[in-house]
Write an enzyme that holds these catalytic residues in place. Sequence first.
Site, PDB file in Angstrom:
ATOM      1  N   GLU A 179       0.815  -1.226   0.000  1.00 11.03           N
ATOM      2  CA  GLU A 179       0.000   0.000   0.000  1.00 11.03           C
ATOM      3  C   GLU A 179       0.846   1.272   0.000  1.00 11.03           C
ATOM      4  OE1 GLU A 179      -0.661  -2.729   1.703  1.00 11.03           O
ATOM      5  OE2 GLU A 179      -2.647  -3.311   0.990  1.00 11.03           O
ATOM      6  N   HIS A 191     -10.667  -5.433   8.995  1.00  8.82           N
ATOM      7  CA  HIS A 191     -11.153  -5.192   7.626  1.00  8.82           C
ATOM      8  C   HIS A 191     -12.439  -4.379   7.590  1.00  8.82           C
ATOM      9  CE1 HIS A 191      -8.244  -8.110   6.222  1.00  8.82           C
ATOM     10  NE2 HIS A 191      -8.702  -8.055   4.996  1.00  8.82           N
TER      11      HIS A 191
END
Length: 819
Positions: free
Chosen positions: A528, A595
């Site tokens: 990321e 998540h």
Amino acid sequence: MPKTIIIEPEKVLARGAIQFSDIPLNAYRNSIEQERTRYTSEDFLNIWRDMCAIREFETILNEIKIKGTYKGVTYNHAGPAHLSIGQEAAAVGMAFTLTSDDHIFGSHRSHGEILAKGFSAIRQLSDSQLLDIMKSYRNGALLRPVEKGHDGTVKDLALRFFIYGAYGEIFARDTGFNRGLGGSMHAFFAPFGIYPNNAIVGGSGSLAPGAALYKRVNRKPGIVVANIGDAAFACGPVWEGITFSAMDQYRTLWDPSLGGGLPIIFNCMNNFYGMGGQPLGETSGQQFVARIGAGVNPEQMHAERVNGYDPLSVIDAFRRKKQVLLEGHGPVLLDTVTYRISGHSPSDASSYRSKEEIERWLQADSIRAFQNKLVESDTVAENLLESSRESIKSIVFDMFQLAADLVASPRIPIDSELVSSVMFSNRHIEKFDDRKPEFLQDIADNPRVQQIKGKIRTPMHEGKPVPKMKAYSIRDGIFEAMLHRFAVDPTMIAFGEENRDWGGAFAVYRGLTEALPYHRLFNSAIAEAGIVGAAVGYALEGGRVVAELMYADFMGRAGDEIFNQLSKWQSMSGGQLVMPVVLRISVGAKYGAQHSQDWSALVNHIPGLKVVYPVTPYDAKGMMNAALAGSDPVIFLESQKLYDFGEMFEEQGVPEGYYEIELSEPSVKRKGNDLTIITLGPALYTAVTAADELAEKFSLAAEVIDLRSVNPLNYDPLVESVRKTGKVLLVSDAVERGSVMQTLAANLTQLCFDHLDAPPAVVGSRNWITPAAELEAMFFPQAAWLLDTIHERIFPLSGHQPRTNQTLGELSRRARLGV
Ligand SMILES: Cc1ncc(C[n+]2csc(CCOP(=O)(O)OP(=O)(O)O)c2C)c(N)n1
Ligand SMILES: [Mg+2]
């Protein structure tokens, strides 16, 4: 899409051994006599002079930092000064052959690199090019103080201009490169190919690959150099940037005419120290930074260690490596050995190293060694060297004096709103280049485009609600907006994890794979920081980019890239740069604690980011259109719960054509006079359920307003509604503590104080981890919580029996426990 890379069991299970080749260490051996065929006397003199200029520039800073005075000029420099005394040969060698098309990125210790690159550019550019740059850069603001009384050559003027701009930036002057908003550690000057220097150790490691990507995708000349320290090679984002640069696809899957591997050199300015920690022997294990190359790709990144105490050795390496990059064989790693004689900063007492060590490096001083070499070989006469040194020293001193003078070089007024004006560029830019956007097919032939044609764009069809399968969805809205911009702006690219054949992490991009060549839509590694860093670097070069993060929770992995890079370069450039990046971030559910968290509050807190969270197809398309026509970084939050939701509010439906929704405007989704419910994210749908119940059971008409935009935000429609109803409930799926809704509640209390019947009440998720899918109802706000909160904290609902505890007493109890 046919799969082109086949994983063959026989091959991957075959016995064998990985072969490595030698990584050269200080292999350069040319004598000065040999080098005379490559350099003129003037070249040798220039190399020497550039090194002396850097030494003087840094020495002045050191003196004024320590003593507050230099040669009769007193000055208190409040900010940092990470000096590079000792590292001059490495900087000058790096920059000597680079052109203005070659872009360098650097670190907190980059004054020397900036100067070297600027001097090199000034030599290479023509007088008229230099005059154009000096006159046009910030409308001549830096030139005016310098040109007063100047009667020398244009090159001499450019030299003064450039040194002055650098000092001005370090001293926070309006006449610095970036109006003093960058400062010592961030100073840069793009017209000479000097790109942002980064105060975050290793920060350039993830940005520079994006700049190299821009050059490949848009077929631009030149290479990119990331100058970072030896300690920076332990940083995750640096590894991610290296990984990004070394992806095979540039050579295996991309159009070969783009040029192959990314044209980037990771140049380690290896001075053997972090601040006081020592990578070699203490904090790292590879012993040679160059060894890292062996783990990256079969070419071992063409890694080499070079002697950064000899400028000719560094020039030689950069010449050879630039050729490697231009032939498409990048990336490259250089381990440029140098030494910082100065402390990490002027307050550093060098307690972590011995006096003997410093003394030995002083003995080997690169400036004196080079001087001896030139003089002893009769290459340049000593008096010529000395007079050149004296003349550059006097220019550096003059520019220091001018920059330190508050009358000639003022700061931006402390009471001005200048910083406000550069936080966002707020421009509407249709496209960043005029060439024809590359596509693989006619858009009309695209299967997704055809599929969307058959979908229903209105809330109702033939008097009935539209079934999900047939509804034009949020996913379709984002797709249409992106396709539009892909067709308009040839620089626009999209990348992230599973972006291509998978169809985007949540299938938003299905159909784009057929439409776009690899270099406009590609998969990146699961990295990321590398993804967001490359997006930032790409935008810094002048390209539009959409990057995707699969889950909001993964923002942590790209924390620096989002919070310090994406957000800050427009303002730190003093308004010189734009940052056309849309960062699509999906907010999860059902996948538990790591998540499923809505982190809108985190990005809202960071200055310099636009943050939006559309939750209807109409809003998603209009807001994505606006984001993609803009020039600012936009955090585009999307809810996984809602991707396939159809339009439920806009009666005219979602237009097929292009339209924009301004990124600041809340949207009244339902009208009412009794109570205002403001929502962010999927809580809109919870609020609508609650509003229905209020209407049915209590005959109350709630006005439901979806915020859509978090920052910037126009409070007017919110204030208008709250003043009308006198009551407001704020709801989002983010955990309640520190949420966006808490900020709104505080502001609305002040803006509507005289009209409120009760304090604004905030409902968020519990201040917990998000539990398993089966337990989510105990975590995310439910319609019942809203009714209970209204009843307990805003006004009693007659006959209502609360099912949950939303009292103020409970609020205090939870706060005390921190949950
Ligand atoms: C992410 C981050 N961590 C820590 C620091 C504080 N810091 C500034 S410079 C430095 C040492 C960096 O060493 P190196 O990368 O070798 O560069 P050098 O200073 O030697 O040029 C540290 C720890 C920082 N600026 N950024
Ligand atoms: Mg170091």
